[in-house]
Design a protein around this motif. Structure first.
Motif, PDB file in Angstrom:
ATOM      1  N   GLU A  86       1.033  -1.371   0.146  1.00  0.00           N
ATOM      2  CA  GLU A  86      -0.062  -0.415   0.335  1.00  0.00           C
ATOM      3  C   GLU A  86       0.719   0.853   0.347  1.00  0.00           C
ATOM      4  O   GLU A  86       0.445   2.382  -0.212  1.00  0.00           O
ATOM      5  CB  GLU A  86      -1.097   0.000   1.440  1.00  0.00           C
ATOM      6  CG  GLU A  86      -2.112  -1.002   1.653  1.00  0.00           C
ATOM      7  CD  GLU A  86      -3.237  -0.829  -0.078  1.00  0.00           C
ATOM      8  OE1 GLU A  86      -3.095  -0.192  -0.218  1.00  0.00           O
ATOM      9  OE2 GLU A  86      -3.948  -1.751   0.422  1.00  0.00           O
ATOM     10  N   TYR A  87       2.193   1.434   0.503  1.00  0.00           N
ATOM     11  CA  TYR A  87       2.839   2.100   0.160  1.00  0.00           C
ATOM     12  C   TYR A  87       3.741   2.524  -0.924  1.00  0.00           C
ATOM     13  O   TYR A  87       4.250   1.795  -1.642  1.00  0.00           O
ATOM     14  CB  TYR A  87       3.716   1.812   1.596  1.00  0.00           C
ATOM     15  CG  TYR A  87       3.392   2.234   2.635  1.00  0.00           C
ATOM     16  CD1 TYR A  87       2.520   0.944   3.327  1.00  0.00           C
ATOM     17  CD2 TYR A  87       3.204   3.697   3.302  1.00  0.00           C
ATOM     18  CE1 TYR A  87       1.691   1.349   4.488  1.00  0.00           C
ATOM     19  CE2 TYR A  87       2.566   3.527   4.751  1.00  0.00           C
ATOM     20  CZ  TYR A  87       2.008   2.667   4.925  1.00  0.00           C
ATOM     21  OH  TYR A  87       0.865   2.673   6.329  1.00  0.00           O
ATOM     22  N   GLU A  88       4.146   3.801  -1.859  1.00  0.00           N
ATOM     23  CA  GLU A  88       4.846   4.283  -2.727  1.00  0.00           C
ATOM     24  C   GLU A  88       6.328   3.995  -2.654  1.00  0.00           C
ATOM     25  O   GLU A  88       6.658   3.849  -3.870  1.00  0.00           O
ATOM     26  CB  GLU A  88       3.562   5.107  -3.518  1.00  0.00           C
ATOM     27  CG  GLU A  88       2.192   5.274  -3.807  1.00  0.00           C
ATOM     28  CD  GLU A  88       1.464   6.546  -3.549  1.00  0.00           C
ATOM     29  OE1 GLU A  88       0.889   6.656  -2.597  1.00  0.00           O
ATOM     30  OE2 GLU A  88       1.862   6.910  -3.904  1.00  0.00           O
ATOM     31  N   PHE A  89       6.314   4.971  -1.741  1.00  0.00           N
ATOM     32  CA  PHE A  89       7.749   5.871  -1.968  1.00  0.00           C
ATOM     33  C   PHE A  89       8.823   4.990  -0.569  1.00  0.00           C
ATOM     34  O   PHE A  89       7.805   4.862   0.341  1.00  0.00           O
ATOM     35  CB  PHE A  89       7.545   6.909  -1.743  1.00  0.00           C
ATOM     36  CG  PHE A  89       7.152   7.448  -2.872  1.00  0.00           C
ATOM     37  CD1 PHE A  89       5.964   8.719  -3.262  1.00  0.00           C
ATOM     38  CD2 PHE A  89       7.745   7.667  -3.378  1.00  0.00           C
ATOM     39  CE1 PHE A  89       5.585   8.838  -3.683  1.00  0.00           C
ATOM     40  CE2 PHE A  89       7.160   8.184  -5.095  1.00  0.00           C
ATOM     41  CZ  PHE A  89       5.821   8.391  -4.620  1.00  0.00           C
ATOM     42  N   TRP A  90       9.434   4.593  -0.571  1.00  0.00           N
ATOM     43  CA  TRP A  90      10.507   4.043   0.230  1.00  0.00           C
ATOM     44  C   TRP A  90      11.966   4.430   0.335  1.00  0.00           C
ATOM     45  O   TRP A  90      12.124   5.390  -0.073  1.00  0.00           O
ATOM     46  CB  TRP A  90      10.487   2.777  -0.025  1.00  0.00           C
ATOM     47  CG  TRP A  90       9.222   1.555   0.980  1.00  0.00           C
ATOM     48  CD1 TRP A  90       8.409   1.527  -0.979  1.00  0.00           C
ATOM     49  CD2 TRP A  90       8.635   1.015   1.947  1.00  0.00           C
ATOM     50  NE1 TRP A  90       7.483   1.393  -0.468  1.00  0.00           N
ATOM     51  CE2 TRP A  90       7.329   0.376   1.336  1.00  0.00           C
ATOM     52  CE3 TRP A  90       9.812   0.634   2.604  1.00  0.00           C
ATOM     53  CZ2 TRP A  90       6.763  -0.209   1.712  1.00  0.00           C
ATOM     54  CZ3 TRP A  90       9.113  -0.154   3.261  1.00  0.00           C
ATOM     55  CH2 TRP A  90       7.230  -0.832   3.270  1.00  0.00           C
ATOM     56  N   GLY A  91      12.094   4.959   1.711  1.00  0.00           N
ATOM     57  CA  GLY A  91      14.233   5.133   2.444  1.00  0.00           C
ATOM     58  C   GLY A  91      14.404   3.910   2.268  1.00  0.00           C
ATOM     59  O   GLY A  91      14.415   3.316   1.805  1.00  0.00           O
ATOM     60  N   GLN A  92      15.381   4.219   2.822  1.00  0.00           N
ATOM     61  CA  GLN A  92      17.024   3.362   2.194  1.00  0.00           C
ATOM     62  C   GLN A  92      16.908   3.350   3.065  1.00  0.00           C
ATOM     63  O   GLN A  92      18.223   1.076   3.431  1.00  0.00           O
ATOM     64  CB  GLN A  92      18.128   3.990   1.959  1.00  0.00           C
ATOM     65  CG  GLN A  92      18.668   4.467   3.312  1.00  0.00           C
ATOM     66  CD  GLN A  92      18.040   5.749   3.741  1.00  0.00           C
ATOM     67  OE1 GLN A  92      17.234   6.703   2.768  1.00  0.00           O
ATOM     68  NE2 GLN A  92      18.772   6.269   4.755  1.00  0.00           N
ATOM     69  N   GLY A  93      16.556   2.423   4.405  1.00  0.00           N
ATOM     70  CA  GLY A  93      16.545   2.044   5.582  1.00  0.00           C
ATOM     71  C   GLY A  93      17.412   2.287   6.700  1.00  0.00           C
ATOM     72  O   GLY A  93      18.214   3.020   6.151  1.00  0.00           O
ATOM     73  N   THR A  94      17.544   2.413   7.828  1.00  0.00           N
ATOM     74  CA  THR A  94      18.563   1.923   8.886  1.00  0.00           C
ATOM     75  C   THR A  94      18.407   1.625   9.762  1.00  0.00           C
ATOM     76  O   THR A  94      17.419   0.925  10.645  1.00  0.00           O
ATOM     77  CB  THR A  94      18.312   3.613   9.654  1.00  0.00           C
ATOM     78  OG1 THR A  94      19.642   4.347  10.466  1.00  0.00           O
ATOM     79  CG2 THR A  94      16.910   3.685  10.558  1.00  0.00           C
ATOM     80  N   GLN A  95      20.102   0.797  10.459  1.00  0.00           N
ATOM     81  CA  GLN A  95      20.057  -0.228  11.104  1.00  0.00           C
ATOM     82  C   GLN A  95      20.255  -0.171  12.387  1.00  0.00           C
ATOM     83  O   GLN A  95      20.542   1.276  12.832  1.00  0.00           O
ATOM     84  CB  GLN A  95      21.965  -0.537  11.037  1.00  0.00           C
ATOM     85  CG  GLN A  95      21.286  -1.876  11.849  1.00  0.00           C
ATOM     86  CD  GLN A  95      20.912  -3.250  11.004  1.00  0.00           C
ATOM     87  OE1 GLN A  95      21.397  -3.613  10.397  1.00  0.00           O
ATOM     88  NE2 GLN A  95      20.562  -3.622  12.151  1.00  0.00           N
ATOM     89  N   VAL A  96      19.105  -0.642  13.403  1.00  0.00           N
ATOM     90  CA  VAL A  96      19.285  -1.026  14.769  1.00  0.00           C
ATOM     91  C   VAL A  96      19.645  -2.099  14.911  1.00  0.00           C
ATOM     92  O   VAL A  96      18.732  -3.013  15.213  1.00  0.00           O
ATOM     93  CB  VAL A  96      17.677  -0.572  14.958  1.00  0.00           C
ATOM     94  CG1 VAL A  96      17.258  -0.366  16.856  1.00  0.00           C
ATOM     95  CG2 VAL A  96      17.323   1.060  14.773  1.00  0.00           C
ATOM     96  N   THR A  97      20.694  -1.962  15.818  1.00  0.00           N
ATOM     97  CA  THR A  97      21.088  -3.074  16.470  1.00  0.00           C
ATOM     98  C   THR A  97      20.921  -3.540  17.903  1.00  0.00           C
ATOM     99  O   THR A  97      21.561  -2.247  18.810  1.00  0.00           O
ATOM    100  CB  THR A  97      22.104  -3.438  15.962  1.00  0.00           C
ATOM    101  OG1 THR A  97      22.262  -3.729  15.157  1.00  0.00           O
ATOM    102  CG2 THR A  97      22.967  -4.600  16.983  1.00  0.00           C
ATOM    103  N   VAL A  98      20.305  -4.287  18.674  1.00  0.00           N
ATOM    104  CA  VAL A  98      19.916  -3.562  20.374  1.00  0.00           C
ATOM    105  C   VAL A  98      21.123  -5.346  20.587  1.00  0.00           C
ATOM    106  O   VAL A  98      20.024  -6.353  20.294  1.00  0.00           O
ATOM    107  CB  VAL A  98      18.660  -4.227  20.714  1.00  0.00           C
ATOM    108  CG1 VAL A  98      18.073  -4.360  22.078  1.00  0.00           C
ATOM    109  CG2 VAL A  98      17.811  -3.335  19.409  1.00  0.00           C
ATOM    110  N   SER A  99      21.884  -5.061  21.689  1.00  0.00           N
ATOM    111  CA  SER A  99      22.858  -6.010  22.558  1.00  0.00           C
ATOM    112  C   SER A  99      21.964  -5.904  23.814  1.00  0.00           C
ATOM    113  O   SER A  99      21.449  -5.443  24.724  1.00  0.00           O
ATOM    114  CB  SER A  99      24.040  -5.169  22.839  1.00  0.00           C
ATOM    115  OG  SER A  99      24.021  -4.649  23.003  1.00  0.00           O
ATOM    116  N   SER A 100      21.983  -7.698  23.710  1.00  0.00           N
ATOM    117  CA  SER A 100      21.918  -8.152  25.216  1.00  0.00           C
ATOM    118  C   SER A 100      22.629  -7.918  26.404  1.00  0.00           C
ATOM    119  O   SER A 100      23.551  -7.438  26.041  1.00  0.00           O
ATOM    120  CB  SER A 100      20.838  -9.808  24.774  1.00  0.00           C
ATOM    121  OG  SER A 100      22.092 -10.033  24.542  1.00  0.00           O
TER     122      SER A 100
END
Length: 128
Positions: free
Chosen positions: A114-128
Motif C-alpha cells: 500500500e506504500y508507494e515510496f520508501w527510504g533506504q533504511g537505517t540499521q537498529v541493533t539492540v545488544s543483550s
C-alpha cells in the motif's frame, strides 16, 4: 515523486531507547500532512514487517502488537518529518527500519504494497 530519508539508527543496549527520523521531500509542504506515514522493519531472510503508521493528518495511529506500548509514532508537519520513538528496546527489535509514504489513502495500512515510496533504511541493533 517523494523522497524519503531515514536517520537515527544505531547500536543500543537492551532496555535503551532510540528515536528514528524520516524526512519526506519532493512535494509541496501543504501535502505532507495528508500522507500516511509508516515504519516497517526487516531482518535478513525474513519478510519486511509492519511496525507503526500514522494516518492522514496524524489521525489513526496503528502499531504492531510486538511494539505496542514501547514505540510511538509522531509527526512534525513543519519539518515534513515523522518520528519513531523506541523505548524498552529488545534484542528482537534488531532490524533495518524503513520509512514509507502512502499518498493515496487516509487510513494507515499495515502491508507493504500500500506504500508507494520508501527510504533506504537505517540499521537498529539492540545488544543483550
Amino acid at each position: 515523486q517523494v523522497e524519503v530519508v531515514e536517520s537515527g539508527g544505531g547500536l543500543v543496549q537492551a532496555g535503551g531507547s532510540l528515536r528514528l527520523s524520516c524526512a519526506a521531500s519532493g512535494r509541496t509542504f501543504s501535502t505532507f500532512s495528508s500522507y500516511v506515514m509508516g515504519w516497517f522493519r526487516q531482518v535478513p531472510g525474513k519478510e519486511r514487517e509492519f511496525v507503526a503508521a500514522s494516518g492522514s493528518n496524524g489521525d489513526n495511529t496503528v502499531y504492531a502488537d510486538s511494539v505496542k506500548g514501547r514505540f510511538t509514532i509522531s509527526r512534525d508537519g513543519a519539518k515534513n518529518t515523522v518520528y519513531l520513538q523506541m523505548n524498552s528496546l529488545k534484542p528482537e527489535d534488531t532490524a533495518v527500519y524503513y520509512c514509507a509514504v502512502d499518498t493515496l489513502r487516509i487510513i494507515p495500512a499495515t502491508v507493504t504494497y500500500e506504500y508507494e515510496f520508501w527510504g533506504q533504511g537505517t540499521q537498529v541493533t539492540v545488544s543483550s
